[in-house]
Design a protein around this motif. Structure first.
Motif, PDB file in Angstrom:
ATOM      1  N   PRO A 126     -10.028   2.463  -8.886  1.00 31.08           N
ATOM      2  CA  PRO A 126      -9.919   1.157  -7.335  1.00 31.08           C
ATOM      3  C   PRO A 126      -9.924   1.592  -6.123  1.00 31.08           C
ATOM      4  N   SER A 127     -10.920  -0.204  -5.892  1.00 32.17           N
ATOM      5  CA  SER A 127     -10.717   0.023  -4.225  1.00 32.17           C
ATOM      6  C   SER A 127      -9.603  -0.407  -3.711  1.00 32.17           C
ATOM      7  N   SER A 128      -8.559  -1.382  -3.965  1.00 28.31           N
ATOM      8  CA  SER A 128      -7.886  -2.144  -3.559  1.00 28.31           C
ATOM      9  C   SER A 128      -6.723  -0.858  -3.571  1.00 28.31           C
ATOM     10  N   GLY A 129      -6.121  -1.330  -2.856  1.00 26.97           N
ATOM     11  CA  GLY A 129      -4.104  -0.488  -3.083  1.00 26.97           C
ATOM     12  C   GLY A 129      -3.297  -1.209  -2.602  1.00 26.97           C
ATOM     13  N   ALA A 130      -1.899  -0.957  -2.632  1.00 26.71           N
ATOM     14  CA  ALA A 130      -0.557  -1.148  -3.234  1.00 26.71           C
ATOM     15  C   ALA A 130      -0.784  -2.179  -2.325  1.00 26.71           C
ATOM     16  N   MET A 131      -0.071  -3.651  -3.319  1.00 28.70           N
ATOM     17  CA  MET A 131       0.431  -4.760  -2.354  1.00 28.70           C
ATOM     18  C   MET A 131      -0.754  -5.553  -2.024  1.00 28.70           C
TER      19      MET A 131
ATOM     20  N   LYS B 255      -0.843  -1.346   1.159  1.00 27.71           N
ATOM     21  CA  LYS B 255      -0.192  -0.576   2.154  1.00 27.71           C
ATOM     22  C   LYS B 255       0.166   0.280   1.330  1.00 27.71           C
ATOM     23  N   PRO B 256       0.954   1.482   2.554  1.00 21.74           N
ATOM     24  CA  PRO B 256       0.789   2.941   1.949  1.00 21.74           C
ATOM     25  C   PRO B 256       2.063   2.705   0.900  1.00 21.74           C
TER      26      PRO B 256
ATOM     27  N   GLU C 220       8.549  -7.751  -3.647  1.00 22.44           N
ATOM     28  CA  GLU C 220       6.821  -8.366  -3.419  1.00 22.44           C
ATOM     29  C   GLU C 220       6.378  -7.431  -4.341  1.00 22.44           C
ATOM     30  N   TRP C 221       6.296  -7.030  -4.699  1.00 19.84           N
ATOM     31  CA  TRP C 221       5.069  -6.067  -5.475  1.00 19.84           C
ATOM     32  C   TRP C 221       5.066  -5.916  -6.560  1.00 19.84           C
ATOM     33  N   GLN C 222       6.385  -6.266  -7.394  1.00 22.74           N
ATOM     34  CA  GLN C 222       7.111  -6.267  -8.436  1.00 22.74           C
ATOM     35  C   GLN C 222       6.682  -7.414  -9.154  1.00 22.74           C
ATOM     36  N   ALA C 223       6.965  -8.282  -8.488  1.00 23.15           N
ATOM     37  CA  ALA C 223       6.247  -9.936  -8.311  1.00 23.15           C
ATOM     38  C   ALA C 223       4.461  -9.968  -8.527  1.00 23.15           C
ATOM     39  N   MET C 224       4.128  -9.400  -8.112  1.00 20.63           N
ATOM     40  CA  MET C 224       2.818  -9.073  -8.086  1.00 20.63           C
ATOM     41  C   MET C 224       2.059  -8.481  -9.318  1.00 20.63           C
ATOM     42  N   TYR C 225       3.449  -7.672  -9.537  1.00 17.08           N
ATOM     43  CA  TYR C 225       2.472  -6.910 -11.184  1.00 17.08           C
ATOM     44  C   TYR C 225       2.823  -7.869 -11.820  1.00 17.08           C
TER      45      TYR C 225
END
Length: 458
Positions: A334-339, A423-424, A439-444
């Motif tokens: 994918p083009s996008s990254g984490a977060m 973000k890394p 925050e990352w878990q919530a997006m998922y």
């Protein structure tokens, strides 16, 4: 294929017609593919990412065979063409593996050729394949994928430094990097209690020197695999022939890798699909491939989640499933990254396309595989979506409808200056527990709820 036959094919790269690379690109690839696109009147509808067209699949198969018989493969090292007889190509297609055991013991997994709209679950190969990764983040990223119960096999990125020294191809640092990579992989398998899980590794091996360094006890085992690359378009070099030969007696699995350019020398998606099909057909012989990785690259958007790349992966998987069953594994970059929520949208779309079309899943090269901005969480979603789509026996028409909705949610990232790289890893995961930050878990969880509303039955 026996050793004698493989050596005879390699020898053709020393005696075949001599051609300069520019002539190969311009006079052979561009003209040859354009003629076939015109002959078969290939085109594509950008609203139909997952075609349901039996004639298209048959015509694509015939066009690809014709291309490889007419052109052959270009050896970049000798500047000569390796030609194949049609009978060789047909025999190779008949002998493609349709079943392959990876890993060992309780962790062994059997890869099988999947069908179109198959309820056979896709195998999930997970890590951050090919991504250049600093040593400080290398093990945590691998561990974040290995910890996900839904994955079946493990892969990894390439080390860019070891003990503070930059890794250089063909150098002592390449040997150290490959062996360090193997140490980290086996450590992750041990920590997660999955020591027999199969690997696709030696990603730090830029040259055949690194490939040699990966072979041995506690490194790449006969139950593991490595890459033998086919360069775009329809090219190989002596180094990759050596990689293929390296596994002859040792017995580890060869994974052919073709990275055809959509919008490049072969033109738009239909022409690029012909070339990718031809690459895999030839890889049965020139790479001694046990299974095949399909990794299209869009000349502008790069990611496999671009419309043209999704169409290519769908048509390629369906074409082999219908005409010559084989183990096809599709890369997800994918083009996008984490977060970023867009990463999850891209992952879901690409996973749906591959699964319903008859492929297995390998990834993820988040942020276009350019930055260490991938995590185990999007890997989890890839596995969950792929296995859900197979279990519910989703049709191509249903899948296409969902993919179009997802494209509306992420295609804008291709126009962003940084490709939405995010973000890394260390800013998305807790580095002590190797678990997603809240925050990352919530997006998922938000995206998974959206996917459920779209029709995915988790």
């Amino acid at each position: 294929m026996d050793t004698k036959k493989f050596l005879e094919i390699c020898a053709r790269g020393k005696t075949g017609p001599s051609v300069e690379k520019d002539d190969w690109d311009l006079d052979y690839i561009i003209d040859g593919v354009r003629d076939l696109v015109d002959e078969y009147d290939f085109s594509w509808d950008k609203k139909v990412i997952i075609p349901n067209d039996e004639k298209l699949l048959d015509d694509m198969f015939e066009a690809a065979k014709k291309l490889i018989v007419d052109l052959g493969i270009y050896n970049m090292s000798t500047k000569r063409i390796i030609h194949f007889e049609r009978e060789e190509i047909e025999e190779g297609l008949k002998n493609m593996k349709t079943e392959l055991v990876m890993g060992e013991g309780k962790d062994a997994v059997t890869l099988k050729a999947r069908k179109i709209e198959d309820d056979l679950l896709p195998v999930v190969w997970a890590g951050n394949p090919g991504c250049p990764t600093p040593e400080s983040l290398y093990y945590p990223i691998i561990l974040s994928a290995a910890k996900e119960p839904i994955i079946d096999l493990l892969t990894c990125g390439s080390l860019v430094d070891v003990d503070g020294y930059a890794v250089t191809s063909g150098d002592v640092t390449e040997v150290v990097a490959v062996r360090r990579e193997m140490e980290y992989l086996h450590r992750a398998l041990k920590e997660t209690g999955r020591e027999g899980m199969g690997l696709l590794a030696a990603e730090s091996a830029v040259t055949e020197v690194g490939d040699y360094a990966a072979v041995g006890e506690k490194r790449l085992r006969p139950c593991d695999s490595h890459l033998v690359a086919m360069f775009n378009e329809l090219m190989i070099d002596n180094g990759n022939l050596v990689r293929a030969a390296n596994s002859l007696d040792y017995g580890m699995k060869n994974a052919s890798l073709a990275c055809t350019m959509v919008g490049g020398l072969a033109g738009d998606a239909p022409g690029a699909t012909i070339v990718m099909l031809a690459s895999i057909i030839a890889a049965n012989l020139v790479c001694m491939a046990d299974y095949h990785l399909c990794h299209p690259i869009h000349i502008q958007d790069v990611a496999t989640t671009a419309r043209g790349c999704l169409w290519l992966q769908s048509v390629l998987c369906q074409t082999f499933a219908k005409n010559a069953p084989a183990i096809i594994v599709c890369d997800l970059w994918p083009s996008s990254g984490a977060m970023t929520k867009e990463l999850f949208y891209e992952v879901a779309a690409n996973t749906i396309v591959v699964t319903v079309s008859g492929g297995h899943l390998e990834g993820l090269g988040s942020a276009n595989g350019n930055k260490p901005n991938g995590t185990g969480l999007e890997v989890r979603l890839m596995g969950e979506v792929g296995k859900a789509v197979a279990r519910q026996k989703m049709t191509r028409e249903q899948a296409n409808e969902i993919v179009l909705k997802l494209l509306d949610k992420y295609e804008h990232v291709f126009r962003m200056e940084d490709g939405n790289c995010g973000k890394p890893f260390n800013e998305a995961y807790d580095m002590e527990t190797i678990t997603p930050l809240p925050e990352w878990q919530a997006m998922y969880e938000e995206v998974k709820a959206e996917l459920t509303e779209m029709g995915i039955q988790f």
